[in-house]
Design a protein around this motif. Structure first.
Motif, PDB file in Angstrom:
ATOM      1  N   THR A  24      -4.612  -0.732  -5.199  1.00  0.00           N
ATOM      2  CA  THR A  24      -5.067  -0.872  -3.815  1.00  0.00           C
ATOM      3  C   THR A  24      -6.221   0.055  -3.468  1.00  0.00           C
ATOM      4  O   THR A  24      -6.873  -0.122  -2.447  1.00  0.00           O
ATOM      5  CB  THR A  24      -3.908  -0.599  -2.840  1.00  0.00           C
ATOM      6  OG1 THR A  24      -3.454   0.758  -3.017  1.00  0.00           O
ATOM      7  CG2 THR A  24      -2.738  -1.544  -3.091  1.00  0.00           C
TER       8      THR A  24
ATOM      9  N   ARG B 196       0.839  -1.203   0.000  1.00  0.00           N
ATOM     10  CA  ARG B 196       0.000   0.000   0.000  1.00  0.00           C
ATOM     11  C   ARG B 196       0.875   1.254   0.000  1.00  0.00           C
ATOM     12  O   ARG B 196       1.289   1.746   1.049  1.00  0.00           O
ATOM     13  CB  ARG B 196      -0.923  -0.003   1.217  1.00  0.00           C
ATOM     14  CG  ARG B 196      -1.998  -1.089   1.185  1.00  0.00           C
ATOM     15  CD  ARG B 196      -2.955  -0.947   2.358  1.00  0.00           C
ATOM     16  NE  ARG B 196      -3.938  -2.007   2.407  1.00  0.00           N
ATOM     17  CZ  ARG B 196      -5.090  -2.014   1.730  1.00  0.00           C
ATOM     18  NH1 ARG B 196      -5.376  -0.995   0.939  1.00  0.00           N
ATOM     19  NH2 ARG B 196      -5.937  -3.020   1.833  1.00  0.00           N
TER      20      ARG B 196
ATOM     21  N   ARG C 194      -2.938 -10.509   3.591  1.00  0.00           N
ATOM     22  CA  ARG C 194      -3.094  -9.054   3.589  1.00  0.00           C
ATOM     23  C   ARG C 194      -2.134  -8.466   2.583  1.00  0.00           C
ATOM     24  O   ARG C 194      -1.243  -9.148   2.079  1.00  0.00           O
ATOM     25  CB  ARG C 194      -2.819  -8.468   4.976  1.00  0.00           C
ATOM     26  CG  ARG C 194      -1.373  -8.551   5.455  1.00  0.00           C
ATOM     27  CD  ARG C 194      -1.188  -7.720   6.719  1.00  0.00           C
ATOM     28  NE  ARG C 194       0.113  -7.821   7.319  1.00  0.00           N
ATOM     29  CZ  ARG C 194       1.187  -7.080   6.970  1.00  0.00           C
ATOM     30  NH1 ARG C 194       1.097  -6.198   5.991  1.00  0.00           N
ATOM     31  NH2 ARG C 194       2.341  -7.220   7.606  1.00  0.00           N
TER      32      ARG C 194
ATOM     33  N   GLY D  35       4.393 -11.791   2.040  1.00  0.00           N
ATOM     34  CA  GLY D  35       3.334 -12.584   2.615  1.00  0.00           C
ATOM     35  C   GLY D  35       3.382 -14.044   2.202  1.00  0.00           C
ATOM     36  O   GLY D  35       2.382 -14.760   2.283  1.00  0.00           O
TER      37      GLY D  35
ATOM     38  N   GLU E  32      -8.900  -6.488  -1.595  1.00  0.00           N
ATOM     39  CA  GLU E  32      -9.231  -7.655  -0.783  1.00  0.00           C
ATOM     40  C   GLU E  32      -8.962  -8.945  -1.554  1.00  0.00           C
ATOM     41  O   GLU E  32      -8.440  -9.919  -0.992  1.00  0.00           O
ATOM     42  CB  GLU E  32     -10.696  -7.597  -0.352  1.00  0.00           C
ATOM     43  CG  GLU E  32     -11.109  -8.760   0.546  1.00  0.00           C
ATOM     44  CD  GLU E  32     -12.561  -8.688   0.967  1.00  0.00           C
ATOM     45  OE1 GLU E  32     -13.003  -9.603   1.694  1.00  0.00           O
ATOM     46  OE2 GLU E  32     -13.261  -7.730   0.571  1.00  0.00           O
TER      47      GLU E  32
ATOM     48  N   ALA F  16      -5.222  -9.482  -1.668  1.00  0.00           N
ATOM     49  CA  ALA F  16      -4.734  -9.856  -0.335  1.00  0.00           C
ATOM     50  C   ALA F  16      -4.952 -11.340  -0.074  1.00  0.00           C
ATOM     51  O   ALA F  16      -4.084 -12.029   0.489  1.00  0.00           O
ATOM     52  CB  ALA F  16      -5.430  -9.022   0.734  1.00  0.00           C
ATOM     53  N   LYS F  17      -6.080 -11.878  -0.493  1.00  0.00           N
ATOM     54  CA  LYS F  17      -6.404 -13.282  -0.249  1.00  0.00           C
ATOM     55  C   LYS F  17      -5.530 -14.245  -1.056  1.00  0.00           C
ATOM     56  O   LYS F  17      -5.528 -15.451  -0.757  1.00  0.00           O
ATOM     57  CB  LYS F  17      -7.875 -13.523  -0.549  1.00  0.00           C
ATOM     58  CG  LYS F  17      -8.814 -12.896   0.472  1.00  0.00           C
ATOM     59  CD  LYS F  17     -10.269 -13.145   0.117  1.00  0.00           C
ATOM     60  CE  LYS F  17     -11.203 -12.550   1.161  1.00  0.00           C
ATOM     61  NZ  LYS F  17     -12.638 -12.740   0.799  1.00  0.00           N
TER      62      LYS F  17
ATOM     63  N   ASP G 140       2.480  -3.302   3.875  1.00  0.00           N
ATOM     64  CA  ASP G 140       2.566  -1.897   4.271  1.00  0.00           C
ATOM     65  C   ASP G 140       3.996  -1.421   4.041  1.00  0.00           C
ATOM     66  O   ASP G 140       4.934  -2.231   4.038  1.00  0.00           O
ATOM     67  CB  ASP G 140       2.218  -1.726   5.755  1.00  0.00           C
ATOM     68  CG  ASP G 140       0.752  -2.022   6.031  1.00  0.00           C
ATOM     69  OD1 ASP G 140      -0.089  -1.595   5.221  1.00  0.00           O
ATOM     70  OD2 ASP G 140       0.458  -2.682   7.038  1.00  0.00           O
TER      71      ASP G 140
END
Length: 239
Positions: free
Chosen positions: A182, A174, A199, A230, A189, A192-193, A202
């Protein structure tokens, strides 16, 4: 750890987070960005030195890096782009522009800093992308450019040793640059999944690792590409 750390792209999302982390641990950030007002404002807030340069202007960028003085404790090239197009729409200019900004700009910055880094046996951090190693549709231009950043980094790590050179490869984070992706809550969302840690990134996620790699705590780490993604590049938690 004290010393001067040059941060190119200092007013971007990750760059500005890194600037504050560097200052908080007692080092002296030297800010470089293309927006004179934003760079000056952030530098004034932190009492830091700064210079103005566009990463696509090799002469100006080299002069800005050299204005930080010597010795240098580190250099972070926090400049990048997100070029997303299907192959049928990718132009030669798209490929060359992505390469110039992400690869040539990084090379120019490190080349300008190298004499001062060698004096202090400092560290360099460059930025790649999860797309350099994990294939995604519409990423031909940026995936190729970021893969070249990784090749550049290991070459420089060998040539400039004992200066340490490492790469951070984030997934979607983000920041202002990523806002077209974003800014749509439904799209954000869904993306992110796709991550095992579900997520988006950042700016602080990447800035924290960059600060560590620039510090003496990472004194025996070089030639590495480290994902801040992630788990997306290497893990499949479903299917």
């Amino acid at each position: 750890m004290g010393g001067t750390v040059v941060i190119v792209g200092a007013t971007g999302g990750i760059g500005s987070a890194l600037v504050r982390r560097v200052a908080a641990r007692g080092a002296r950030p030297f800010l470089i960005g293309r927006d004179a007002a934003r760079v000056a404002s952030l530098a004034a807030e932190l009492g830091a030195g700064h210079a103005v340069a566009d990463a696509l202007d090799a002469e100006a960028l080299a002069a800005a890096v050299q204005a930080a003085g010597s010795p240098l404790a580190g250099l972070a090239y926090c400049v990048g782009s997100i070029v997303l197009k299907p192959l049928k729409r990718v132009t030669e200019a798209d490929m060359l522009d992505a390469y110039r900004l992400n690869v040539v700009g990084a090379m120019v910055a490190v080349q300008a800093a190298a004499p001062a880094l060698s004096a202090g046996q400092g560290a360099v951090v460059l930025f790649s992308s999860v797309a350099a190693r994990a294939g995604f549709p519409n990423h031909a231009a940026i995936g190729a450019a970021k893969a070249a950043v990784e090749g550049l980094a290991v070459s420089l790590g060998a040539e400039l040793a004992p200066v340490r050179v490492n790469v951070i490869a984030p997934s979607l984070t983000r920041t202002g640059m990523a806002a077209p992706l974003t800014g749509n809550a439904q799209m954000a969302e869904a993306i992110a999944k796709l991550h095992p840690l579900p997520r988006l990134g950042d700016a602080e996620d990447s800035a924290a690792l960059a600060d560590f790699l620039l510090s003496e705590q990472a004194g025996w780490i070089s030639g590495q590409v480290i994902g801040v993604d992630g788990g997306r590049a290497s893990l499949r938690s479903k299917g």
